[in-house]
Design an enzyme around this catalytic site. Structure first.
Site, PDB file in Angstrom:
ATOM      1  N   GLY A   3      -1.064 -10.245  17.848  1.00 38.99           N
ATOM      2  CA  GLY A   3      -0.336 -10.145  16.577  1.00 38.99           C
ATOM      3  C   GLY A   3      -1.046  -9.295  15.545  1.00 38.99           C
ATOM      4  O   GLY A   3      -0.738  -9.361  14.355  1.00 38.99           O
TER       5      GLY A   3
ATOM      6  N   GLU B  54      -4.232  -5.731  -6.001  1.00 40.48           N
ATOM      7  CA  GLU B  54      -5.500  -5.982  -5.297  1.00 40.48           C
ATOM      8  C   GLU B  54      -5.313  -6.099  -3.783  1.00 40.48           C
ATOM      9  O   GLU B  54      -6.156  -5.650  -2.997  1.00 40.48           O
ATOM     10  CB  GLU B  54      -6.133  -7.268  -5.849  1.00 40.48           C
ATOM     11  CG  GLU B  54      -7.467  -7.623  -5.238  1.00 40.48           C
ATOM     12  CD  GLU B  54      -8.531  -6.554  -5.430  1.00 40.48           C
ATOM     13  OE1 GLU B  54      -8.901  -6.294  -6.587  1.00 40.48           O
ATOM     14  OE2 GLU B  54      -8.985  -5.974  -4.438  1.00 40.48           O
TER      15      GLU B  54
ATOM     16  N   GLY C 287      -7.011  -6.296   2.313  1.00 40.23           N
ATOM     17  CA  GLY C 287      -6.656  -7.723   2.382  1.00 40.23           C
ATOM     18  C   GLY C 287      -7.459  -8.566   1.398  1.00 40.23           C
ATOM     19  O   GLY C 287      -7.315  -8.433   0.181  1.00 40.23           O
TER      20      GLY C 287
ATOM     21  N   GLY D 291      -4.156 -10.459   7.265  1.00 43.47           N
ATOM     22  CA  GLY D 291      -3.962 -11.890   7.565  1.00 43.47           C
ATOM     23  C   GLY D 291      -3.459 -12.639   6.351  1.00 43.47           C
ATOM     24  O   GLY D 291      -3.717 -12.258   5.205  1.00 43.47           O
TER      25      GLY D 291
ATOM     26  N   LYS E 219      -4.091   3.496   2.348  1.00 49.47           N
ATOM     27  CA  LYS E 219      -5.162   2.754   1.671  1.00 49.47           C
ATOM     28  C   LYS E 219      -6.208   3.711   1.088  1.00 49.47           C
ATOM     29  O   LYS E 219      -6.694   3.515  -0.031  1.00 49.47           O
ATOM     30  CB  LYS E 219      -5.807   1.777   2.658  1.00 49.47           C
ATOM     31  CG  LYS E 219      -4.847   0.682   3.131  1.00 49.47           C
ATOM     32  CD  LYS E 219      -5.373  -0.027   4.361  1.00 49.47           C
ATOM     33  CE  LYS E 219      -4.473  -1.165   4.815  1.00 49.47           C
ATOM     34  NZ  LYS E 219      -4.866  -1.724   6.113  1.00 49.47           N
TER      35      LYS E 219
ATOM     36  N   LYS F 295       0.829  -1.224   0.000  1.00 48.90           N
ATOM     37  CA  LYS F 295       0.000   0.000   0.000  1.00 48.90           C
ATOM     38  C   LYS F 295       0.856   1.264   0.000  1.00 48.90           C
ATOM     39  O   LYS F 295       0.485   2.273  -0.600  1.00 48.90           O
ATOM     40  CB  LYS F 295      -0.921  -0.007   1.215  1.00 48.90           C
ATOM     41  CG  LYS F 295      -0.185  -0.067   2.534  1.00 48.90           C
ATOM     42  CD  LYS F 295      -0.947  -0.725   3.644  1.00 48.90           C
ATOM     43  CE  LYS F 295       0.069  -1.268   4.645  1.00 48.90           C
ATOM     44  NZ  LYS F 295      -0.477  -2.230   5.552  1.00 48.90           N
TER      45      LYS F 295
ATOM     46  N   GLU G 283       0.941  -3.866  13.465  1.00 54.51           N
ATOM     47  CA  GLU G 283       2.082  -4.004  12.556  1.00 54.51           C
ATOM     48  C   GLU G 283       3.382  -3.837  13.356  1.00 54.51           C
ATOM     49  O   GLU G 283       3.361  -3.404  14.515  1.00 54.51           O
ATOM     50  CB  GLU G 283       2.030  -2.905  11.502  1.00 54.51           C
ATOM     51  CG  GLU G 283       0.794  -2.982  10.646  1.00 54.51           C
ATOM     52  CD  GLU G 283       1.114  -3.100   9.177  1.00 54.51           C
ATOM     53  OE1 GLU G 283       2.012  -2.410   8.702  1.00 54.51           O
ATOM     54  OE2 GLU G 283       0.439  -3.902   8.514  1.00 54.51           O
TER      55      GLU G 283
ATOM     56  N   VAL H 112      -5.092  -2.958  -0.519  1.00 55.41           N
ATOM     57  CA  VAL H 112      -6.158  -2.355   0.309  1.00 55.41           C
ATOM     58  C   VAL H 112      -7.176  -3.431   0.669  1.00 55.41           C
ATOM     59  O   VAL H 112      -7.675  -4.146  -0.210  1.00 55.41           O
ATOM     60  CB  VAL H 112      -6.895  -1.222  -0.446  1.00 55.41           C
ATOM     61  CG1 VAL H 112      -7.883  -0.517   0.488  1.00 55.41           C
ATOM     62  CG2 VAL H 112      -5.933  -0.235  -1.058  1.00 55.41           C
TER      63      VAL H 112
END
Ligand code: HSE
Length: 430
Positions: free
Chosen positions: A189, A131, A136, A304, A207, A107, A192, A134
């Site tokens: 988790g 793709e 996920g 994820g 994003k 991003k 970031e 932004v």
């Protein structure tokens, strides 16, 4: 399909997303080959960190040097999954210059350099797809580049950062303090490596820059976006918001007005019965308003390994199909066409929480100060009082006012003898 030459792929980066992508390649070769109409083969994986390993079946492919992918003439698609601006931008640029198609989840690189990279790809007769940059696993870039292009997009209201949405959900539902909720997000988790990017709204700005550029056909850079984080919100702001009929969300907002593009990321009060208010935990949601389709909402997992690998692989398959059919779908990223409206010119409603002297006439002094700046009060509620200190907490909501007028009024209010502190102010998005 038999006898068709495979399309070779180089994966740069074996972090969370890279290992998710490698696993899908290892687990589903048949599906990939059917969908791409040709076998898709990972030929090389570049990863400097020996602790970051691909699935065992691919371990022989690892190199520590991305140049082994960039300069391998048998690799057609370079997939960049290391994140951050450098060296990712350098690898992407070099891969395009050496005639490779590129898929990236980056991003930061796309929001800052999307126009130059798409132009370079066109010049070199290759595609660049992003793709996964932004939302996920939520399909967004393809719909914005294709399905909704004929609309005039009026507004985007989006929850684009799962970490902050998780923290805000915990603060709202369990009354947790910000620091406790942040710690929980880190333990799980979600945050970031640099949590400031999430907490301060920087990740969401990257994003939003990409979505707004595609939506308005006009380049929006991250530095065009006013951004504020969530760290100054307190548990009591959530309580008061609820009493007033609102939820608090970190929204990424983009609007196309007659005077230019409005782009901002900051905490907002939104009506508690709105769909975005009901998006909880790490989920993302993107509400888009267009003149033909009305309103659509995209909702799902914005991060994820698995959701993001779904988006990365969709791009790889799309390019491989075009390689098979010997065609290029080099979509252009828009240049700057429209002006950006400064935050100071935007009109919004506000929530203010103040600690004031508990004495007759205090509210009149504050409302006069706001009135002098053409700010009209919508409601005032007196909350807790502290008899010993002779102070009271008041909560004010306003009618629409210009941001600049509000900032000037706040400066003056802070200096009033009867005001102990301006404890918080949050914008309201009706
Ligand atoms: N850190 C991001 C989030 C995910 O919390 O949504 C990656 O874009």
């Amino acid at each position: 399909m038999s006898g068709r030459r495979s399309v070779n792929i180089g994966l740069i980066g074996m972090g969370t997303i890279g290992s998710g992508v490698a696993r899908v390649f290892a687990d589903r070769p048949q599906v990939l080959a059917e969908q791409a109409e040709t076998p898709l083969v990972i030929k090389r994986i570049a990863e400097k960190d020996p602790a970051k390993k691909p699935p065992d079946a691919l371990s022989a492919l690892v190199s520590t040097d991305a140049a082994d992918i960039i300069h391998d003439p048998e690799i057609s698609i370079a997939v960049e999954l290391i994140g951050g601006e450098h060296p990712a931008l350098d690898y992407i640029t070099a891969a395009i210059r050496s005639g490779k198609h590129v898929v990236t989840a980056n991003k930061e690189v796309i929001s800052k350099h999307g126009y130059e990279l798409c132009s370079l790809a066109r010049k070199n007769g290759v595609e660049i797809r992003f793709e996964a940059s932004v939302g996920g696993g939520i399909p967004l870039i393809a719909p914005f580049q294709r399905d909704i292009v004929v609309n005039r997009i009026g507004a985007i209201h989006a929850i684009l950062n799962g970490t902050t949405n998780y923290i805000l959900t915990k603060m709202a539902e369990e009354g947790l303090d910000f620091s406790v909720a942040l710690k929980q997000a880190q333990q799980l988790g979600y945050a970031e490596a640099n949590p400031a990017n999430d907490i301060e709204g920087i990740d969401a700005s990257y994003k939003l820059a990409i979505l707004a550029s595609l939506a308005f056909h006009s380049n929006v850079a991250p530095e065009d976006i006013y951004h504020e984080g969530i760290s100054r919100l307190k548990a009591k702001d959530f309580r008061y918001a609820r009493e007033l009929g609102y939820a608090i969300k970190l929204l990424a907002i983009a609007k196309q007005t007659d005077h230019g593009i409005e782009v901002r990321v900051h905490p907002v009060f939104i009506p508690e019965d709105s769909l975005l208010a009901k998006v909880t935990g790490v989920y993302n949601a993107i509400q888009v308003e267009g003149d033909l389709f009305g309103k659509v909402i995209f909702y799902g997992q914005g991060a994820g390994a698995q959701p993001t690998s779904s988006a990365v692989i969709a791009d790889v398959i799309g390019i491989a199909r075009n390689i098979v059919k010997r065609r290029i779908n080099a979509v252009q990223y828009p240049p700057r066409n429209l002006p950006i409206k400064p935050i100071s010119d935007i009109e919004m409603c506000y929530y203010l929480r103040l600690k004031v002297k508990d004495a007759p006439g205090v509210l009149a002094i504050i409302s006069k100060t706001l009135g002098d700046h053409l700010i009209s009060i919508s409601s005032v509620i007196q909350k807790e009082t502290d008899a010993a200190k002779q102070t009271a907490e008041i909560v004010i909501t306003t009618h629409p006012a210009r941001e600049q007028a509000m900032q000037e009024a706040l400066k003056e209010t802070r200096r009033l003898e009867v005001v102990r502190e301006i404890s918080n102010f949050v914008r309201i998005e009706a």
